[in-house]
Design a protein around this motif. Structure first.
Motif, PDB file in Angstrom:
ATOM      1  N   ASP A 100       0.838  -1.206   0.000  1.00  0.00           N
ATOM      2  CA  ASP A 100       0.000   0.000   0.000  1.00  0.00           C
ATOM      3  C   ASP A 100       0.875   1.258   0.000  1.00  0.00           C
ATOM      4  O   ASP A 100       1.830   1.368   0.772  1.00  0.00           O
ATOM      5  CB  ASP A 100      -0.891  -0.013   1.249  1.00  0.00           C
ATOM      6  CG  ASP A 100      -1.780   1.200   1.343  1.00  0.00           C
ATOM      7  OD1 ASP A 100      -2.814   1.224   0.673  1.00  0.00           O
ATOM      8  OD2 ASP A 100      -1.413   2.135   2.090  1.00  0.00           O
ATOM      9  N   ASP A 101       0.572   2.215  -0.878  1.00  0.00           N
ATOM     10  CA  ASP A 101       1.374   3.438  -1.004  1.00  0.00           C
ATOM     11  C   ASP A 101       1.477   4.204   0.309  1.00  0.00           C
ATOM     12  O   ASP A 101       2.568   4.642   0.697  1.00  0.00           O
ATOM     13  CB  ASP A 101       0.772   4.355  -2.077  1.00  0.00           C
ATOM     14  CG  ASP A 101       1.068   3.861  -3.487  1.00  0.00           C
ATOM     15  OD1 ASP A 101       2.094   3.180  -3.666  1.00  0.00           O
ATOM     16  OD2 ASP A 101       0.278   4.159  -4.393  1.00  0.00           O
ATOM     17  N   ASN A 102       0.348   4.397   0.969  1.00  0.00           N
ATOM     18  CA  ASN A 102       0.360   5.147   2.227  1.00  0.00           C
ATOM     19  C   ASN A 102       1.176   4.430   3.295  1.00  0.00           C
ATOM     20  O   ASN A 102       1.920   5.055   4.053  1.00  0.00           O
ATOM     21  CB  ASN A 102      -1.069   5.367   2.731  1.00  0.00           C
ATOM     22  CG  ASN A 102      -1.764   6.499   2.013  1.00  0.00           C
ATOM     23  OD1 ASN A 102      -1.125   7.444   1.568  1.00  0.00           O
ATOM     24  ND2 ASN A 102      -3.062   6.395   1.873  1.00  0.00           N
ATOM     25  N   ALA A 105       4.889   4.867   2.463  1.00  0.00           N
ATOM     26  CA  ALA A 105       5.340   6.247   2.645  1.00  0.00           C
ATOM     27  C   ALA A 105       5.511   6.587   4.115  1.00  0.00           C
ATOM     28  O   ALA A 105       6.523   7.172   4.530  1.00  0.00           O
ATOM     29  CB  ALA A 105       4.356   7.207   1.990  1.00  0.00           C
ATOM     30  N   ARG A 179       7.314  -2.334  -6.109  1.00  0.00           N
ATOM     31  CA  ARG A 179       6.442  -3.223  -5.350  1.00  0.00           C
ATOM     32  C   ARG A 179       6.167  -4.487  -6.162  1.00  0.00           C
ATOM     33  O   ARG A 179       6.188  -4.460  -7.389  1.00  0.00           O
ATOM     34  CB  ARG A 179       5.117  -2.520  -5.043  1.00  0.00           C
ATOM     35  CG  ARG A 179       5.246  -1.387  -4.043  1.00  0.00           C
ATOM     36  CD  ARG A 179       3.944  -0.634  -3.943  1.00  0.00           C
ATOM     37  NE  ARG A 179       3.585  -0.032  -5.230  1.00  0.00           N
ATOM     38  CZ  ARG A 179       2.410   0.509  -5.481  1.00  0.00           C
ATOM     39  NH1 ARG A 179       1.455   0.489  -4.567  1.00  0.00           N
ATOM     40  NH2 ARG A 179       2.152   1.057  -6.652  1.00  0.00           N
TER      41      ARG A 179
END
Length: 202
Positions: A100-102, A105, A179
C-alpha cells in the motif's frame, strides 16, 4: 447551520491530512507544528486542542494509515480447512498491505524518525505490534489444534515475517525496488508458506 461537533471533526481531519502531507514531504524532524497548522489553515491553538504534541499527531496518523491499509478482515484458524491454504491467504493479505502506497510512505517517515530517537522507535514498534497480531493469533490457534508443531509461536511468527518482508518490504523501503505485482505476491505467499510448513508443519 453547521453543528460545532462537525466543524471540530472537519478541523481535525484537515490537521491530519496536512500532517500526512508534511511528514511525507519533509520527514519527521523537519516537520513543525507551525507548518502543519498553516497547511491545515487552523491556528496552533486549534491543533493543540486536538493533539498535545507532534509525536502524538504522528502516532495518530500511523494508527489511521495502519487501519486504512490493513483493511483485510482478520482470519481465525479454521480446523476443517487445509492449513497451507489458510496460511497462503493470510500471507497474501499481508503482502497487499505491505504494498500500500500510504503504508510504505509513512513507514519511511517512521523509520527516519526512529533513527533520531530509539525511544520513539520502540513506541512505534509496540504500537504496530499490538495491531499486527492476526498472524500470531492464527499460528497459536493452529498449534493448539495440532496443525502446527508446538513451540514458541512468537519465534515462528518472526521467522515467517522475515520470509515475507525480506522480499516484499525492506527492498522497497530501503532500496527503492518496485512493489511486487499481484502475481508475484501470490507466488511469494505460496513459497513462504511451503518453507514455513516444511519446518513447522505436522
Amino acid at each position: 447551520m453547521t453543528s460545532p461537533s462537525r466543524l471540530t471533526d472537519r478541523k481535525r481531519d484537515a490537521i491530519i491530512q496536512a500532517a500526512i502531507a508534511e511528514f511525507r514531504a519533509n520527514g519527521f524532524e523537519a516537520t513543525s507544528v507551525d507548518k502543519v497548522a498553516a497547511r491545515a489553515e487552523v491556528s496552533k491553538r486549534t491543533l493543540y486542542n486536538h493533539f498535545a504534541s507532534k509525536d502524538e499527531l504522528f502516532a495518530a496518523i500511523l494508527d489511521i494509515l495502519w487501519e486504512s491499509s490493513a483493511s483485510e478482515p482478520r482470519r481465525a484458524y479454521e480446523p476443517r480447512r487445509p492449513v497451507r491454504e489458510q496460511l497462503i491467504e493470510l500471507l497474501q493479505s499481508k503482502l497487499a498491505m505491505l504494498a500500500d502506497d500510504n503504508f510504505l510512505a509513512l513507514a519511511r517517515v517512521a523509520i527516519a524518525a526512529a533513527l533520531h530517537s530509539p525511544e520513539r522507535a520502540r513506541e512505534m514498534v509496540d504500537r504496530i505490534g499490538q495491531k499486527d497480531n492476526a498472524m500470531l493469533d492464527w499460528i497459536r490457534a493452529a498449534q493448539k489444534h495440532g496443525a502446527l508443531k508446538a513451540g514458541d509461536a512468537a519465534q515462528a511468527y518472526k521467522q515467517l515475517e522475515c520470509l515475507v518482508k525480506g522480499v516484499a518490504f525492506w527492498p522497497q523501503l530501503a532500496m527503492g525496488q518496485p512493489r511486487l505485482t499481484p502475481a508475484a505476491q501470490k507466488k511469494l505467499a505460496a513459497a513462504s508458506a511451503d518453507l514455513f510448513l516444511s519446518h513447522y508443519g505436522v
